[in-house]
Design a protein around this motif. Structure first.
Motif, PDB file in Angstrom:
ATOM      1  N   THR A 278     -41.622  37.001  18.480  1.00  0.00           N
ATOM      2  CA  THR A 278     -41.522  35.992  19.529  1.00  0.00           C
ATOM      3  C   THR A 278     -40.870  34.745  18.955  1.00  0.00           C
ATOM      4  OG1 THR A 278     -43.560  36.821  20.540  1.00  0.00           O
ATOM      5  CG2 THR A 278     -42.832  34.622  21.203  1.00  0.00           C
ATOM      6  N   PRO A 284     -48.245  34.407  20.125  1.00  0.00           N
ATOM      7  CA  PRO A 284     -47.734  35.782  20.140  1.00  0.00           C
ATOM      8  C   PRO A 284     -47.998  36.447  21.490  1.00  0.00           C
ATOM      9  CG  PRO A 284     -49.017  35.352  18.153  1.00  0.00           C
ATOM     10  CD  PRO A 284     -49.254  34.192  19.070  1.00  0.00           C
ATOM     11  N   GLN A 304     -44.706  35.758  15.112  1.00  0.00           N
ATOM     12  CA  GLN A 304     -44.081  34.516  15.549  1.00  0.00           C
ATOM     13  C   GLN A 304     -43.009  34.104  14.549  1.00  0.00           C
ATOM     14  OE1 GLN A 304     -45.585  33.419  18.327  1.00  0.00           O
ATOM     15  NE2 GLN A 304     -44.512  31.515  18.743  1.00  0.00           N
TER      16      GLN A 304
END
Length: 305
Positions: A278, A284, A304
């Motif tokens: 992400t 997340p 992330q």
């Protein structure tokens, strides 16, 4: 074999797994699974559960790609059509074209026997109307939709923060990779808007020699960077899956100007490794994963970046 999909895939993920276990081709398995997502009112960014455009019409996008032949079928801004991924597969099978849009795509659907569907969920219609009524005066309400839409598009840019889609990526027992996508698109979008979901190289890409990738959330960004193709191209040039994803992410993170938002990259390689990351998100997101030997599909959390 391997199957990867984003969190919206839950209603259809197990159906895709069953198809692969029965010896089905990757592309057929993905279209089977995604069809259940498109029909599920609980999924509020795809098919029947999705959101209309600015004037209250549903325009759905979908695509498929066969990673062995590099064949692509795509449809965009299709009215009155629920199963756009299956329709995209028929474009790939029956026509010399890659993409059909709008009423042309609906004409093709009629010609091959697809039903005309009532795609707009009553609750989506209610929320859409309430959002508009908050912004329109009495004169504009009476004239709607014959009013300027640009100010409205900027005033209520995706109020539900729905810029998602559903993506299915898989490799079958024969080593064939495939991707399928489906979405109702950005909520309250300007009529005719296409995101990345039907755009090969941006929202999806598959090459059985190397792997596959697909993106969700802010398609306006992945179209600028050809993100999915960048991941697969990195694999072609010998990068590891991690390095290929991170190299593609660098381009997204370097963007300036235009609409900037969250992007989720889903990727897998020919060795059945996968990664979901992400970018620019507050937290997340979850995704679905399955490979042989697992007792059941697992919901996992993205990384992330």
């Amino acid at each position: 074999m391997i199957l990867l999909a984003n969190t919206e895939a839950e209603p259809g993920f197990s159906h895709a797994v069953d198809s692969l276990l029965a010896g089905g081709a990757a592309l057929d398995a993905l279209v089977t699974g995604i069809g259940h997502v498109e029909a599920a009112p609980s999924v509020r960014s795809v098919g029947y559960g999705g959101w209309p455009n600015m004037v209250g019409d549903m325009e759905c996008d979908g695509a498929v790609m066969d990673g062995t032949t590099l064949s692509v079928g795509a449809v965009g801004a299709v009215p009155r059509t629920l199963h756009v991924a299956a329709l995209a597969r028929e474009v790939m099978r029956r026509l010399p074209h890659v993409m059909l849009t709008g009423e042309g795509a609906r004409r093709f659907a009629n010609e091959i026997g697809f039903t005309e569907d009532d795609v707009l969920h009553p609750d989506s219609k209610r929320v859409w109307r309430e959002k508009l009524d908050d912004l329109l005066d009495d004169e504009a309400r009476a004239a709607f939709p014959d009013v300027p839409l640009i100010p409205l598009s900027n005033a209520i840019t995706d109020p539900e923060r729905v810029r998602d889609t559903t993506v299915f990526l898989g490799i079958d027992a024969g080593g064939n990779a495939a991707v399928a996508t489906s979405t109702s698109g950005w909520a309250w979008k300007y009529p005719g808007r296409l995101g990345d979901s039907p755009i090969p190289g941006a929202g999806f890409y598959a090459d059985s020699r190397y792997g596959a990738a697909a993106c969700t959330h802010t398609g306006e960004m992945t179209m600028r960077c050809a993100t999915s193709h960048a991941v697969v191209q990195g694999l072609k040039f010998g990068l590891s899956l991690d390095a290929a994803v991170e190299r593609a992410a660098e381009d997204l993170l370097a963007l300036k100007g235009g609409f900037i938002g969250e992007v989720v990259i889903h990727a897998l390689d020919k060795n059945n490794k996968h990664r979901v990351v992400t970018l620019r998100g507050g937290k997340p997101v979850s995704y679905w994963f399955w490979e042989p030997g697992m007792a059941a599909p697992e919901r996992r959390q993205s990384e992330q970046l």
